[in-house]
Design an enzyme around this catalytic site. Structure first.
Site, PDB file in Angstrom:
ATOM      1  CG  ASP A 276      12.636 -43.011  62.877  1.00  0.00           C
ATOM      2  OD1 ASP A 276      12.580 -43.809  61.914  1.00  0.00           O
ATOM      3  OD2 ASP A 276      11.759 -42.148  63.098  1.00  0.00           O
TER       4      ASP A 276
ATOM      5  CG  ASP B 166      12.994 -31.997  57.789  1.00  0.00           C
ATOM      6  OD1 ASP B 166      13.845 -32.324  58.650  1.00  0.00           O
ATOM      7  OD2 ASP B 166      12.191 -32.806  57.297  1.00  0.00           O
TER       8      ASP B 166
ATOM      9  CG  HIS C 157      11.605 -36.122  56.302  1.00  0.00           C
ATOM     10  ND1 HIS C 157      12.365 -35.438  57.228  1.00  0.00           N
ATOM     11  CD2 HIS C 157      11.911 -37.432  56.484  1.00  0.00           C
ATOM     12  CE1 HIS C 157      13.092 -36.284  57.921  1.00  0.00           C
ATOM     13  NE2 HIS C 157      12.831 -37.504  57.493  1.00  0.00           N
TER      14      HIS C 157
ATOM     15  CD  GLU D 289      -0.045 -42.381  59.221  1.00  0.00           C
ATOM     16  OE1 GLU D 289       0.023 -43.518  58.701  1.00  0.00           O
ATOM     17  OE2 GLU D 289       0.255 -41.330  58.612  1.00  0.00           O
TER      18      GLU D 289
END
Length: 448
Positions: free
Chosen positions: A368, A114, A18, A352
């Site tokens: 997730d 966030d 994060h 990425e």
């Protein structure tokens, strides 16, 4: 820096990827607004990790309390630091913001937080400033949290263990997502320490001036279109790694020169993120599969886990393999010799891999990971999930063989190449992410 013309407070969730993901967004914004002070509020441990050796003219880190008692000793319970931090908010951020305002001599005129921090909306409203929320994950996981109540009302009365394969076809873009793919806490709040906060987030995000994602619209257009009907502004501005020069980080282990010695797309890069390591039995199975397959490998593995590898594995495979405690992942994935990424399928790692067209073998663990893995394997078809969701010798060998040589592997490589091309187009001139970033700049410019 030049005279400070305005001030933005950035509030980070100091765990996993994060902080670094949010810092990437802030770096871009700071370049666009050189006279705006970006006060980056996070814990001392987090700030030290992401700002070590780095300096930015108009980004200033401020340490906030982590909520842990003085002298706290981490005994292995990963939930303790998280729970302590969540109890410390928002008071620790208010104190940090007061310190930043006093030092800058300029009041905060925008909150960039966030998205986990639903309190950001209340703070911004009380201050009379915009609230911009940054979602670190992908569109699919954000949609799952936005739709928590419909999910609970639709599947909450069934035996989820018996119906784990039921799909969420009542949510746009989620027809291939299964109940078992959902992050912990969405169906049963008892499964996740911060499930209440995440549920509250899903209810409060419609109040945000904008919700920013490190993604791009073309990868999940149906989901993004649905989110736009539920939120004021949805701004996909990624992949951010394609829009920034990487901070200069040392390659102390010599990963890149080692990769230079290998053929194109021949090396398996293995990394499971920064906060978890597979169980010992799975590490052994993975090592046995790597050894038996004969594939060259670069393995990023914390030093304390090396003793879990089979005895003599590192020595026996030393002519074609390398185990390091840390690898410069972006540079590794961008290297032409890397042909496979064995990953936990966290969003940053998935994005990425897409950015550099490296197909994935996914072993998801939590949060997730399962959603991203389903998207990788069944929606985008740019990788595979290991058999039964755990690392075994035979299952891993099958996955490696598929990606490196089979016709299916060629198809996955072509699919991820096309996704990479669309990502590059999105961040390029007149691309969707470039236009969304301009909209974000307009929002910030109007308050600064």
């Amino acid at each position: 820096m030049a005279t400070i013309s305005s001030h933005i407070a950035v509030m980070t969730f100091p765990f996993a990827s994060h902080p670094s993901a949010l810092l990437n967004l802030v770096r871009r914004l700071a370049a666009s607004f050189p006279t705006v002070r970006f006060s980056f509020l996070s814990t001392a441990k987090s700030n030290q990790a992401i700002f070590s050796g780095q300096h930015y003219d108009n980004i200033k880190p401020y340490d906030v309390s982590d909520g842990l008692p003085e002298g706290y000793f981490f005994a292995g319970n990963v939930h303790e630091p998280l729970e302590a931090f969540m109890k410390a908010i928002p008071g620790n951020f208010k104190e940090g913001m007061q310190e930043a305002e006093a030092e800058a001599g300029v009041k905060v005129r925008c909150l960039l937080t966030d998205a986990f921090f639903a309190f950001g909306g209340e703070m911004a409203e009380a201050m009379g400033v915009p609230w911009i929320a940054f979602w670190v994950g992908g569109p699919c996981s954000l949609s799952a949290h936005i739709h928590t109540d419909p999910i609970r009302s639709t599947v909450g009365d069934i035996d989820t263990a018996q119906n784990a394969e039921q799909t969420l076809n009542f949510i746009p873009g989620m027809s291939k997502i299964q109940i078992r793919d959902l992050p912990e806490g969405i169906i049963d709040p008892r499964e996740m320490p911060i499930a209440h906060e995440l549920h509250d987030m899903g209810l409060k995000l419609p109040q945000a001036t904008a919700v920013v994602l490190n993604s791009y619209e073309e990868i999940d257009l149906t989901i993004i279109t649905d989110l736009k009907t539920k939120l004021k502004k949805v701004l996909s501005v990624g992949p951010l790694t394609l829009t920034l020069s990487s901070p200069s980080k040392s390659d102390e282990s010599g990963c890149l020169p080692w990769l230079d010695k290998h053929k194109a797309a021949s090396v398996a890069y293995i990394s499971f993120g920064t906060i978890l390591v597979p169980p010992r039995s799975e590490l052994v199975a993975l090592a046995e599969a790597i050894e038996a397959s004969g594939v060259p490998y670069l393995w990023s593995l914390p030093d304390h886990s090396r003793n879990h590898l089979p005895q003599g594995f590192v020595e026996r495979t030393s002519t074609r393999g390398m185990v390091v405690s840390w690898a410069p992942q972006l540079q590794v994935l961008a290297h032409s010799s890397v042909g496979i990424h064995i990953t936990h399928s966290g969003w940053n790692s998935v994005l990425e891999s897409i950015s550099y067209a490296v197909p994935m073998i996914c072993r998801p663990f939590f949060a997730d990971n399962m959603l991203n893995c389903r998207m990788v394997g069944d929606v985008w078809e740019i990788g595979v999930r290991v058999e039964d969701g755990i690392l075994t010798k035979s299952g891993t060998m099958k996955a490696i063989q598929l990606l490196l040589s089979d016709d299916k592997g060629k198809e996955l490589k072509e699919n991820i190449r096309l996704l990479k091309d669309s990502a590059v187009k999105a961040v390029g001139s007149n691309g969707s992410s470039a236009k969304n970033f301009e909209t974000l700049e307009d929002i910030i410019g109007s308050c600064c």
